[in-house]
Design an enzyme around this catalytic site. Sequence first.
Site, PDB file in Angstrom:
ATOM      1  N   ALA A 166     -17.546  -3.995 -13.474  1.00 41.57           N
ATOM      2  CA  ALA A 166     -18.740  -4.124 -12.624  1.00 41.57           C
ATOM      3  C   ALA A 166     -18.379  -4.665 -11.243  1.00 41.57           C
ATOM      4  O   ALA A 166     -19.201  -5.274 -10.579  1.00 41.57           O
ATOM      5  CB  ALA A 166     -19.759  -5.026 -13.313  1.00 41.57           C
ATOM      6  N   GLY A 177      -4.575   6.800 -12.564  1.00 39.57           N
ATOM      7  CA  GLY A 177      -5.134   6.225 -11.340  1.00 39.57           C
ATOM      8  C   GLY A 177      -4.523   6.787 -10.066  1.00 39.57           C
ATOM      9  O   GLY A 177      -5.140   6.711  -8.996  1.00 39.57           O
ATOM     10  N   LYS A 193     -13.490  -4.216   2.893  1.00 34.55           N
ATOM     11  CA  LYS A 193     -14.318  -3.016   2.691  1.00 34.55           C
ATOM     12  C   LYS A 193     -15.819  -3.251   2.872  1.00 34.55           C
ATOM     13  O   LYS A 193     -16.553  -2.327   3.215  1.00 34.55           O
ATOM     14  CB  LYS A 193     -14.087  -2.450   1.280  1.00 34.55           C
ATOM     15  CG  LYS A 193     -12.779  -1.709   1.101  1.00 34.55           C
ATOM     16  CD  LYS A 193     -12.732  -1.132  -0.308  1.00 34.55           C
ATOM     17  CE  LYS A 193     -11.471  -0.353  -0.546  1.00 34.55           C
ATOM     18  NZ  LYS A 193     -11.541   0.416  -1.804  1.00 34.55           N
ATOM     19  N   SER A 231      -0.516   4.101   0.840  1.00 35.73           N
ATOM     20  CA  SER A 231      -1.179   5.019   1.770  1.00 35.73           C
ATOM     21  C   SER A 231      -0.309   5.412   2.974  1.00 35.73           C
ATOM     22  O   SER A 231      -0.337   6.580   3.380  1.00 35.73           O
ATOM     23  CB  SER A 231      -2.500   4.429   2.240  1.00 35.73           C
ATOM     24  OG  SER A 231      -3.390   4.368   1.149  1.00 35.73           O
ATOM     25  N   ASP A 264     -13.508   6.705  -1.952  1.00 33.99           N
ATOM     26  CA  ASP A 264     -13.089   6.339  -3.316  1.00 33.99           C
ATOM     27  C   ASP A 264     -13.857   7.155  -4.352  1.00 33.99           C
ATOM     28  O   ASP A 264     -13.292   7.627  -5.341  1.00 33.99           O
ATOM     29  CB  ASP A 264     -13.322   4.839  -3.553  1.00 33.99           C
ATOM     30  CG  ASP A 264     -12.339   3.977  -2.776  1.00 33.99           C
ATOM     31  OD1 ASP A 264     -11.204   4.420  -2.549  1.00 33.99           O
ATOM     32  OD2 ASP A 264     -12.715   2.853  -2.390  1.00 33.99           O
ATOM     33  N   SER A 278       0.821  -1.218   0.000  1.00 34.62           N
ATOM     34  CA  SER A 278       0.000   0.000   0.000  1.00 34.62           C
ATOM     35  C   SER A 278       0.856   1.270   0.000  1.00 34.62           C
ATOM     36  O   SER A 278       1.842   1.368   0.724  1.00 34.62           O
ATOM     37  CB  SER A 278      -0.915   0.003   1.235  1.00 34.62           C
ATOM     38  OG  SER A 278      -1.574   1.259   1.317  1.00 34.62           O
ATOM     39  N   ALA A 299     -14.814  -1.477  -7.469  1.00 37.60           N
ATOM     40  CA  ALA A 299     -14.337  -0.163  -7.903  1.00 37.60           C
ATOM     41  C   ALA A 299     -15.378   0.514  -8.791  1.00 37.60           C
ATOM     42  O   ALA A 299     -15.622   1.719  -8.688  1.00 37.60           O
ATOM     43  CB  ALA A 299     -13.010  -0.309  -8.637  1.00 37.60           C
ATOM     44  N   THR A 353     -18.303  -9.811 -18.286  1.00 40.10           N
ATOM     45  CA  THR A 353     -19.362 -10.766 -17.950  1.00 40.10           C
ATOM     46  C   THR A 353     -20.691 -10.023 -17.940  1.00 40.10           C
ATOM     47  O   THR A 353     -20.950  -9.196 -17.062  1.00 40.10           O
ATOM     48  CB  THR A 353     -19.101 -11.407 -16.575  1.00 40.10           C
ATOM     49  OG1 THR A 353     -17.795 -11.985 -16.604  1.00 40.10           O
ATOM     50  CG2 THR A 353     -20.120 -12.475 -16.248  1.00 40.10           C
ATOM     51  N   ASN A 402     -19.219  -4.426 -19.351  1.00 43.06           N
ATOM     52  CA  ASN A 402     -18.441  -5.381 -18.556  1.00 43.06           C
ATOM     53  C   ASN A 402     -18.277  -6.683 -19.320  1.00 43.06           C
ATOM     54  O   ASN A 402     -19.160  -7.080 -20.078  1.00 43.06           O
ATOM     55  CB  ASN A 402     -19.153  -5.651 -17.224  1.00 43.06           C
ATOM     56  CG  ASN A 402     -18.290  -6.457 -16.281  1.00 43.06           C
ATOM     57  OD1 ASN A 402     -17.150  -6.083 -16.018  1.00 43.06           O
ATOM     58  ND2 ASN A 402     -18.816  -7.563 -15.778  1.00 43.06           N
TER      59      ASN A 402
HETATM   60  P1  ATR Z   1     -12.702  -4.708  -7.778  1.00 37.81           P
HETATM   61  O1  ATR Z   1     -13.430  -4.862  -6.474  1.00 37.81           O
HETATM   62  O2  ATR Z   1     -11.271  -4.313  -7.627  1.00 37.81           O
HETATM   63  O3  ATR Z   1     -13.420  -3.819  -8.744  1.00 37.81           O
HETATM   64  P2  ATR Z   1     -13.673  -7.246  -8.791  1.00 37.81           P
HETATM   65  O4  ATR Z   1     -14.888  -7.130  -7.957  1.00 37.81           O
HETATM   66  O5  ATR Z   1     -12.965  -8.546  -8.869  1.00 37.81           O
HETATM   67  O6  ATR Z   1     -12.571  -6.187  -8.373  1.00 37.81           O
HETATM   68  O7  ATR Z   1     -14.076  -6.759 -10.253  1.00 37.81           O
HETATM   69  C1  ATR Z   1     -13.173  -6.820 -11.262  1.00 37.81           C
HETATM   70  C2  ATR Z   1     -13.784  -6.199 -12.520  1.00 37.81           C
HETATM   71  O8  ATR Z   1     -12.769  -6.208 -13.498  1.00 37.81           O
HETATM   72  C3  ATR Z   1     -14.924  -6.997 -13.084  1.00 37.81           C
HETATM   73  O9  ATR Z   1     -15.796  -6.123 -13.765  1.00 37.81           O
HETATM   74  C4  ATR Z   1     -14.210  -7.929 -14.067  1.00 37.81           C
HETATM   75  O10 ATR Z   1     -15.003  -8.389 -15.120  1.00 37.81           O
HETATM   76  P3  ATR Z   1     -15.911  -9.718 -14.949  1.00 37.81           P
HETATM   77  O11 ATR Z   1     -17.153  -9.286 -14.256  1.00 37.81           O
HETATM   78  O12 ATR Z   1     -16.140 -10.165 -16.334  1.00 37.81           O
HETATM   79  O13 ATR Z   1     -15.078 -10.694 -14.150  1.00 37.81           O
HETATM   80  C5  ATR Z   1     -13.177  -6.995 -14.614  1.00 37.81           C
HETATM   81  N1  ATR Z   1     -12.012  -7.704 -15.154  1.00 37.81           N
HETATM   82  C6  ATR Z   1     -11.008  -8.281 -14.471  1.00 37.81           C
HETATM   83  N2  ATR Z   1     -10.118  -8.842 -15.311  1.00 37.81           N
HETATM   84  C7  ATR Z   1     -10.591  -8.630 -16.564  1.00 37.81           C
HETATM   85  C8  ATR Z   1     -10.120  -8.940 -17.869  1.00 37.81           C
HETATM   86  N3  ATR Z   1      -8.980  -9.606 -18.066  1.00 37.81           N
HETATM   87  N4  ATR Z   1     -10.849  -8.519 -18.922  1.00 37.81           N
HETATM   88  C9  ATR Z   1     -12.004  -7.837 -18.745  1.00 37.81           C
HETATM   89  N5  ATR Z   1     -12.488  -7.512 -17.540  1.00 37.81           N
HETATM   90  C10 ATR Z   1     -11.810  -7.891 -16.468  1.00 37.81           C
END
Ligand code: ATR
Length: 277
Positions: free
Chosen positions: A132, A239, A68, A21, A108, A19, A135, A156, A154
Amino acid sequence: MINGHTQLFGIIGDPVAHSLSPAMHNAALAHLGLNAVYVPMRPADLADAFRGLRSLGFAGASVTVPFKVAIMDFLDAIDPVARKIGAVNTLVFERTGAAIRCTGHNTDWLGSNRALAEVIDLAGRTVLLIGAGGAARAVGFGLIEAGAHVLLANRTEAKGRELAHLMGCRFIPAAELSLIRADALINTTSVGMAPHADEVPVAPELLPHFPVVMDIVYAPLATRLLREAAARGCHTVNGLTMLQYQGAAQFTLWTGRESPDAVMRQTLLAALRERHP
Ligand code: ATR
């Protein structure tokens, strides 16, 4: 000088050693001459850790992955936007006599809004969110607070549709992404983060459809997404700016003081360079 009056702050997370922070907050506290420290902590058990923070007299703490959401069960009060987001990244402990009250906040969304607002006014603007996860929820609900219209894409589809529904915004299926024009695009996924720094969350040819492109990934600082966007004439927001401003909002919640932004920025940049030379 650490003494009997030193105020305690820290971050709980797992992992936490990476971190940035502690560096950022300790530099800010020292800059203002405040008798306070901020330490990284990796709890074995969240309930124990929370009782510890309360009992040891911590004045405030940051909360990061994976705590969190679970931390919300322990709090006396939760800020309304943090409740909508469904996650707390900041604890504020207040003492009245022997009573200690802990309020949860989420900074955030304040960080992402402030980072984006440096480039465009948010009210009435349309922003395409990629992702989704947690973050996306913070950034998305933050944009809605600021009066922006959110579109969500997204990988998925089911997960994307679910969050879009929750935020009352439109889900954009992959096949329709090339038709979308918006004032800004924000990547809220981890795509492009080292060691997968060659990946992009959206096809670079589409970037000219978004005058502003922001990434929540800060390692590397110039992600491939931001480099492709800059090469196409988009304004870019990295970021680290969001990370800095979420920390600035925490600092003000804890100390009641204006955050020393230049010091926090320089410290973050130096700490990041040390970790990712
Ligand atoms: P966080 O809490 O950090 O946002 P998370 O809840 O694991 O982490 O969410 C990760 C996000 O990044 C999701 O939207 C994920 O897409 P999926 O819903 O399809 O899993 C997206 N993500 C992570 N790796 C990815 C990749 N290689 N390509 C596209 N989307 C990705």
